[in-house]
Design an enzyme around this catalytic site. Structure first.
Site, mmCIF file in Angstrom:
data_model
loop_
_atom_site.group_PDB
_atom_site.id
_atom_site.type_symbol
_atom_site.label_atom_id
_atom_site.label_comp_id
_atom_site.label_asym_id
_atom_site.label_seq_id
_atom_site.Cartn_x
_atom_site.Cartn_y
_atom_site.Cartn_z
ATOM 1 N N HIS A 4 -16.055 -3.014 9.000
ATOM 2 C CA HIS A 4 -15.472 -2.127 7.980
ATOM 3 C C HIS A 4 -15.736 -2.585 6.550
ATOM 4 O O HIS A 4 -15.944 -1.773 5.661
ATOM 5 C CB HIS A 4 -13.957 -1.989 8.173
ATOM 6 C CG HIS A 4 -13.590 -1.351 9.463
ATOM 7 N ND1 HIS A 4 -13.408 -2.081 10.620
ATOM 8 C CD2 HIS A 4 -13.391 -0.053 9.788
ATOM 9 C CE1 HIS A 4 -13.102 -1.268 11.599
ATOM 10 N NE2 HIS A 4 -13.097 -0.029 11.138
ATOM 11 N N GLU A 78 -10.773 -8.907 9.378
ATOM 12 C CA GLU A 78 -12.182 -9.162 9.053
ATOM 13 C C GLU A 78 -12.334 -10.297 8.039
ATOM 14 O O GLU A 78 -13.254 -11.112 8.151
ATOM 15 C CB GLU A 78 -12.854 -7.849 8.605
ATOM 16 C CG GLU A 78 -12.869 -6.841 9.768
ATOM 17 C CD GLU A 78 -13.720 -5.600 9.549
ATOM 18 O OE1 GLU A 78 -14.323 -5.442 8.465
ATOM 19 O OE2 GLU A 78 -13.783 -4.769 10.483
ATOM 20 N N ARG A 166 12.154 10.203 1.043
ATOM 21 C CA ARG A 166 11.832 11.182 -0.013
ATOM 22 C C ARG A 166 11.935 12.587 0.571
ATOM 23 O O ARG A 166 11.393 12.858 1.648
ATOM 24 C CB ARG A 166 10.414 10.959 -0.545
ATOM 25 C CG ARG A 166 10.275 9.803 -1.508
ATOM 26 C CD ARG A 166 8.879 9.788 -2.127
ATOM 27 N NE ARG A 166 8.816 8.949 -3.306
ATOM 28 C CZ ARG A 166 8.608 7.637 -3.275
ATOM 29 N NH1 ARG A 166 8.430 7.005 -2.138
ATOM 30 N NH2 ARG A 166 8.569 6.947 -4.409
ATOM 31 N N ARG A 221 14.376 4.064 -7.471
ATOM 32 C CA ARG A 221 14.793 5.145 -6.602
ATOM 33 C C ARG A 221 16.281 5.486 -6.749
ATOM 34 O O ARG A 221 16.743 6.467 -6.180
ATOM 35 C CB ARG A 221 14.446 4.785 -5.151
ATOM 36 C CG ARG A 221 12.936 4.708 -4.874
ATOM 37 C CD ARG A 221 12.279 6.070 -5.022
ATOM 38 N NE ARG A 221 12.961 7.055 -4.225
ATOM 39 C CZ ARG A 221 12.874 7.168 -2.894
ATOM 40 N NH1 ARG A 221 12.064 6.370 -2.223
ATOM 41 N NH2 ARG A 221 13.553 8.088 -2.257
HETATM 42 N N1 URA Z 1 4.718 2.325 -3.489
HETATM 43 C C1 URA Z 1 5.546 2.743 -2.507
HETATM 44 O O1 URA Z 1 5.288 2.540 -1.321
HETATM 45 N N2 URA Z 1 6.651 3.434 -2.862
HETATM 46 C C2 URA Z 1 6.955 3.729 -4.136
HETATM 47 O O2 URA Z 1 7.970 4.377 -4.386
HETATM 48 C C3 URA Z 1 6.076 3.277 -5.141
HETATM 49 C C4 URA Z 1 4.955 2.577 -4.796
#
Ligand code: URA
Length: 251
Positions: A4, A78, A166, A221
């Protein structure tokens, strides 16, 4: 030649340390920082799919992993076959604790294994831990650069949308097990979400190699699901500074 990555042992010239961003376009940025710290030059060795590798300063390679566990496991496999024994992931992350601001960095001490790839290498009870030498090198580097940093446990998921709770997604739906998952992780003192550390750290311990993870915070978040575009490059630069600075102790 490994399939890869398109690399050979000879092309790595005995290098044993790899820096691992996810994004192939972040590879030259990290190479620049390595050159400005250690001098020397760089050369691009290969770019196949999401896997781009640049050899820098004759000391390290920078290889992009793409997003998530499966492609990260390919890179680990790898590069390990080619003699790399020290891996530092330099990535981005979403903080889930109120006080962790975009622009700061998170140094992962261990990960909650919410991925699938690591389960192909070790049972779920097996921990995903950063190697102690890398953890202290990253902390020392963050201090040296006067960066705002946090150290602790990361939740590492296989999906960006449902796995990180989300709902700004196509269906907006979440399985019951993800409803309230962020609050639950917060109560367990987890600091942040990202998508590669569980695989990287589990494989590192299974293979007996050194792995560490530093991530720039691009969203909090508690306030938003959307990436904070203003602090994106600052977070990225800070994570790069901490990751490259850690090489001073490791090389
Ligand atoms: N990377 C992630 O996995 N989640 C986020 O909210 C921001 C960057």
């Amino acid at each position: 030649m490994v399939y890869h990555l398109g690399l050979t042992k000879e092309s790595l010239s005995g290098v044993r340390v790899a820096l691992l961003p996810g994004d192939p376009f972040r590879v030259p940025k990290i190479a620049e920082e390595v050159m400005s710290t250690f001098g020397g030059s760089c050369s691009e060795l290969a770019w196949k799919r999401e896997f781009r590798t640049i050899l820098v300063s004759g000391k390290v390679i920078v290889t992009s992993t793409g997003i998530g566990g499966p492609s990260t496991a390919i890179v680990m496999e790898e590069l390990s076959m080619l003699g790399i024994d020290t891996f530092i992931r330099i990535g981005t992350t979403g903080a889930i604790r109120e006080d962790i601001k975009p622009g700061s960095i998170v140094i992962t001490s261990g990960s909650v294994r919410m991925d699938g790839a690591s389960t192909h290498y070790a049972p779920p009870e097996y921990p995903a831990l950063a190697h102690h030498e890398l953890l202290s090198a990253l902390i020392e580097s963050a201090r040296e650069h006067s960066l705002k940093f946090h150290v602790g446990i990361t939740a590492s998921t296989d999906t960006f949308y449902p796995g990180q709770e989300r709902t700004d997604s196509f269906t907006g739906q979440l399985l019951r097990r993800f409803q309230g998952s962020t609050e639950e992780l917060r109560r367990l003192n987890v600091l942040n979400y990202e998508m590669e550390s569980a695989t990287l750290l589990t494989l590192g311990s299974v293979f007996g190699l050194r792995c560490g993870v530093v991530s720039g915070v691009v969203v909090n978040r508690c306030h938003s699901s959307e990436i904070d575009k203003e602090s994106l490059s600052q977070s990225e630069n800070n994570a790069i500074k901490a990751g490259v600075g850690a090489l001073k102790t490791l090389l």
